[in-house]
Design a protein around this motif. Structure first.
Motif, PDB file in Angstrom:
ATOM      1  N   LEU A 108       0.697  -1.324   0.053  1.00  0.00           N
ATOM      2  CA  LEU A 108      -0.017  -0.107  -0.069  1.00  0.00           C
ATOM      3  C   LEU A 108       0.928   1.335   0.142  1.00  0.00           C
ATOM      4  O   LEU A 108       0.456   2.207  -0.611  1.00  0.00           O
ATOM      5  CB  LEU A 108      -0.848  -0.145   1.224  1.00  0.00           C
ATOM      6  CG  LEU A 108      -1.901   1.388   1.524  1.00  0.00           C
ATOM      7  CD1 LEU A 108      -2.765   1.089   0.169  1.00  0.00           C
ATOM      8  CD2 LEU A 108      -2.671   1.186   2.548  1.00  0.00           C
ATOM      9  N   ARG A 109       1.838   1.235   0.790  1.00  0.00           N
ATOM     10  CA  ARG A 109       2.929   2.310   0.905  1.00  0.00           C
ATOM     11  C   ARG A 109       3.614   2.701  -0.606  1.00  0.00           C
ATOM     12  O   ARG A 109       3.262   3.912  -0.807  1.00  0.00           O
ATOM     13  CB  ARG A 109       4.104   2.179   1.916  1.00  0.00           C
ATOM     14  CG  ARG A 109       4.867   3.406   2.003  1.00  0.00           C
ATOM     15  CD  ARG A 109       6.100   2.681   3.081  1.00  0.00           C
ATOM     16  NE  ARG A 109       5.588   2.789   4.334  1.00  0.00           N
ATOM     17  CZ  ARG A 109       5.567   1.669   4.955  1.00  0.00           C
ATOM     18  NH1 ARG A 109       5.930   0.490   4.613  1.00  0.00           N
ATOM     19  NH2 ARG A 109       5.162   1.739   6.410  1.00  0.00           N
ATOM     20  N   SER A 110       3.850   1.797  -1.204  1.00  0.00           N
ATOM     21  CA  SER A 110       4.454   1.804  -2.493  1.00  0.00           C
ATOM     22  C   SER A 110       3.369   2.321  -3.671  1.00  0.00           C
ATOM     23  O   SER A 110       3.584   3.312  -4.299  1.00  0.00           O
ATOM     24  CB  SER A 110       4.867   0.438  -2.937  1.00  0.00           C
ATOM     25  OG  SER A 110       5.456   0.629  -4.336  1.00  0.00           O
ATOM     26  N   GLU A 111       2.293   1.811  -3.502  1.00  0.00           N
ATOM     27  CA  GLU A 111       1.181   2.273  -4.565  1.00  0.00           C
ATOM     28  C   GLU A 111       0.993   3.745  -4.124  1.00  0.00           C
ATOM     29  O   GLU A 111       0.612   4.587  -5.244  1.00  0.00           O
ATOM     30  CB  GLU A 111       0.163   1.500  -4.071  1.00  0.00           C
ATOM     31  CG  GLU A 111       0.024   0.176  -4.748  1.00  0.00           C
ATOM     32  CD  GLU A 111      -1.081  -0.655  -4.594  1.00  0.00           C
ATOM     33  OE1 GLU A 111      -2.073  -0.232  -3.951  1.00  0.00           O
ATOM     34  OE2 GLU A 111      -1.049  -1.907  -4.523  1.00  0.00           O
ATOM     35  N   LEU A 112       0.802   4.193  -2.789  1.00  0.00           N
ATOM     36  CA  LEU A 112       0.413   5.448  -2.324  1.00  0.00           C
ATOM     37  C   LEU A 112       1.515   6.428  -2.992  1.00  0.00           C
ATOM     38  O   LEU A 112       1.064   7.575  -3.374  1.00  0.00           O
ATOM     39  CB  LEU A 112      -0.062   5.666  -1.075  1.00  0.00           C
ATOM     40  CG  LEU A 112      -1.211   4.849  -0.513  1.00  0.00           C
ATOM     41  CD1 LEU A 112      -1.179   5.040   0.799  1.00  0.00           C
ATOM     42  CD2 LEU A 112      -2.660   5.534  -1.297  1.00  0.00           C
ATOM     43  N   GLU A 115       1.178   6.912  -6.717  1.00  0.00           N
ATOM     44  CA  GLU A 115       0.086   7.837  -6.960  1.00  0.00           C
ATOM     45  C   GLU A 115       0.074   9.242  -6.615  1.00  0.00           C
ATOM     46  O   GLU A 115      -0.423  10.181  -7.439  1.00  0.00           O
ATOM     47  CB  GLU A 115      -1.236   7.115  -6.614  1.00  0.00           C
ATOM     48  CG  GLU A 115      -2.509   7.745  -7.210  1.00  0.00           C
ATOM     49  CD  GLU A 115      -3.770   6.861  -7.013  1.00  0.00           C
ATOM     50  OE1 GLU A 115      -5.027   7.659  -7.058  1.00  0.00           O
ATOM     51  OE2 GLU A 115      -3.733   5.886  -6.426  1.00  0.00           O
ATOM     52  N   PHE A 116       0.559   9.401  -5.403  1.00  0.00           N
ATOM     53  CA  PHE A 116       0.396  10.751  -4.825  1.00  0.00           C
ATOM     54  C   PHE A 116       1.721  11.259  -4.477  1.00  0.00           C
ATOM     55  O   PHE A 116       2.017  11.948  -3.330  1.00  0.00           O
ATOM     56  CB  PHE A 116      -0.506  10.757  -3.321  1.00  0.00           C
ATOM     57  CG  PHE A 116      -1.837  10.075  -3.713  1.00  0.00           C
ATOM     58  CD1 PHE A 116      -2.722  10.977  -4.137  1.00  0.00           C
ATOM     59  CD2 PHE A 116      -2.270   8.961  -3.440  1.00  0.00           C
ATOM     60  CE1 PHE A 116      -4.047  10.372  -4.817  1.00  0.00           C
ATOM     61  CE2 PHE A 116      -3.536   8.411  -3.474  1.00  0.00           C
ATOM     62  CZ  PHE A 116      -4.411   9.445  -4.085  1.00  0.00           C
ATOM     63  N   SER A 117       2.815  11.320  -5.119  1.00  0.00           N
ATOM     64  CA  SER A 117       4.062  11.649  -5.217  1.00  0.00           C
ATOM     65  C   SER A 117       4.143  12.992  -4.827  1.00  0.00           C
ATOM     66  O   SER A 117       5.139  13.565  -4.004  1.00  0.00           O
ATOM     67  CB  SER A 117       4.936  11.373  -6.218  1.00  0.00           C
ATOM     68  OG  SER A 117       4.570  11.774  -7.396  1.00  0.00           O
ATOM     69  N   GLY A 122       4.937   9.985   3.302  1.00  0.00           N
ATOM     70  CA  GLY A 122       5.148   8.526   3.494  1.00  0.00           C
ATOM     71  C   GLY A 122       3.851   7.808   4.408  1.00  0.00           C
ATOM     72  O   GLY A 122       2.875   8.757   4.430  1.00  0.00           O
ATOM     73  N   VAL A 123       4.067   6.679   4.571  1.00  0.00           N
ATOM     74  CA  VAL A 123       3.024   5.766   5.483  1.00  0.00           C
ATOM     75  C   VAL A 123       3.658   5.188   6.526  1.00  0.00           C
ATOM     76  O   VAL A 123       4.684   4.552   6.431  1.00  0.00           O
ATOM     77  CB  VAL A 123       2.332   4.878   4.391  1.00  0.00           C
ATOM     78  CG1 VAL A 123       1.388   4.014   5.153  1.00  0.00           C
ATOM     79  CG2 VAL A 123       1.886   5.584   3.241  1.00  0.00           C
ATOM     80  N   LEU A 124       3.053   5.879   7.860  1.00  0.00           N
ATOM     81  CA  LEU A 124       3.662   5.081   8.948  1.00  0.00           C
ATOM     82  C   LEU A 124       2.424   4.286   9.710  1.00  0.00           C
ATOM     83  O   LEU A 124       1.485   4.438   9.674  1.00  0.00           O
ATOM     84  CB  LEU A 124       4.270   6.244   9.906  1.00  0.00           C
ATOM     85  CG  LEU A 124       3.469   6.974  10.743  1.00  0.00           C
ATOM     86  CD1 LEU A 124       2.983   6.354  12.084  1.00  0.00           C
ATOM     87  CD2 LEU A 124       4.118   8.474  11.003  1.00  0.00           C
ATOM     88  N   HIS A 125       3.071   3.277  10.317  1.00  0.00           N
ATOM     89  CA  HIS A 125       2.236   2.403  11.039  1.00  0.00           C
ATOM     90  C   HIS A 125       2.262   2.723  12.679  1.00  0.00           C
ATOM     91  O   HIS A 125       3.374   2.783  13.326  1.00  0.00           O
ATOM     92  CB  HIS A 125       2.944   0.914  10.922  1.00  0.00           C
ATOM     93  CG  HIS A 125       2.157  -0.146  11.842  1.00  0.00           C
ATOM     94  ND1 HIS A 125       2.515  -0.804  12.855  1.00  0.00           N
ATOM     95  CD2 HIS A 125       0.909  -0.607  11.694  1.00  0.00           C
ATOM     96  CE1 HIS A 125       1.663  -1.628  13.317  1.00  0.00           C
ATOM     97  NE2 HIS A 125       0.566  -1.466  12.501  1.00  0.00           N
ATOM     98  N   TYR A 126       1.153   2.913  12.916  1.00  0.00           N
ATOM     99  CA  TYR A 126       0.808   3.445  14.430  1.00  0.00           C
ATOM    100  C   TYR A 126       0.573   2.234  15.345  1.00  0.00           C
ATOM    101  O   TYR A 126       0.069   1.331  15.090  1.00  0.00           O
ATOM    102  CB  TYR A 126      -0.365   4.329  14.585  1.00  0.00           C
ATOM    103  CG  TYR A 126      -0.852   4.528  16.032  1.00  0.00           C
ATOM    104  CD1 TYR A 126      -0.124   5.805  16.537  1.00  0.00           C
ATOM    105  CD2 TYR A 126      -1.536   3.696  16.584  1.00  0.00           C
ATOM    106  CE1 TYR A 126      -0.587   5.879  18.029  1.00  0.00           C
ATOM    107  CE2 TYR A 126      -2.091   3.802  18.001  1.00  0.00           C
ATOM    108  CZ  TYR A 126      -1.304   5.036  18.702  1.00  0.00           C
ATOM    109  OH  TYR A 126      -1.834   5.332  19.889  1.00  0.00           O
ATOM    110  N   ASN A 127       1.580   2.078  16.333  1.00  0.00           N
ATOM    111  CA  ASN A 127       1.152   1.083  17.340  1.00  0.00           C
ATOM    112  C   ASN A 127       1.482   1.504  18.825  1.00  0.00           C
ATOM    113  O   ASN A 127       2.890   2.085  18.983  1.00  0.00           O
ATOM    114  CB  ASN A 127       2.293  -0.230  16.853  1.00  0.00           C
ATOM    115  CG  ASN A 127       1.980  -1.326  17.959  1.00  0.00           C
ATOM    116  OD1 ASN A 127       1.887  -1.014  19.187  1.00  0.00           O
ATOM    117  ND2 ASN A 127       2.083  -2.388  17.771  1.00  0.00           N
TER     118      ASN A 127
END
Length: 149
Positions: A108-112, A115-117, A122-127
């Motif tokens: 998903l990170r790669s696709e986003l 598409e939205f460069s 970025g995309v981060l995982h919340y834990n």
């Protein structure tokens, strides 16, 4: 833009610590996010991937749950030419597409990013158990020239 109260609280506390003088707008649904984006000038957007269509309330279920509600917001930003640095934050490690296929966070990170460069940082995982998301958010704010501490 975050709909889950505990997660929203953790994120908001960190943002207020890192950006004590910043005005922070909070949306809990796709529609509320779109309203804010149309009404305000936003310097940085922290966006949850999974958002309900409408705000959830005592008499409102939130409408159709959207596992990819964040993508709807990103697409609106692209069409409206809203060039705001955006960081996706999600508690999920995988997402089910409408076709039934599952996509993991790395894919998903790669696709986003593809598409939205122009807007996606970025995309981060919340834990909440680990502090890694805090470091990633701090780095994104610094990169966007926003962190004051």
């Amino acid at each position: 833009m975050e709909d889950e109260a505990p997660k929203r609280g953790h994120i908001e506390r960190l943002l207020r610590e890192l950006l004590p003088t910043a005005h922070i707008s909070i949306a809990r649904s796709v529609n509320a996010a779109l309203d804010i984006l149309e009404a305000e000038t936003i310097d940085f957007l922290l966006l949850d991937m999974s958002l309900p269509t409408f705000d959830i309330g005592d008499r409102e279920s939130g409408g159709r749950p959207q596992g990819f509600g964040g993508i709807e917001v990103l697409r609106h930003m692209t069409m409206a030419e809203i060039l705001c640095p955006t960081l996706i934050i999600t508690g999920y490690e995988g997402f089910k597409r409408e076709s039934g296929a599952t996509v993991d966070l790395a894919q998903l990170r790669s696709e986003l990013v593809d598409e939205f460069s122009q807007i996606l940082m970025g995309v981060l995982h919340y834990n909440s158990t680990y502090d890694e998301w805090k470091h990633t958010l701090r780095e994104a704010l610094t990169s966007a020239d926003l962190e004051h501490n």
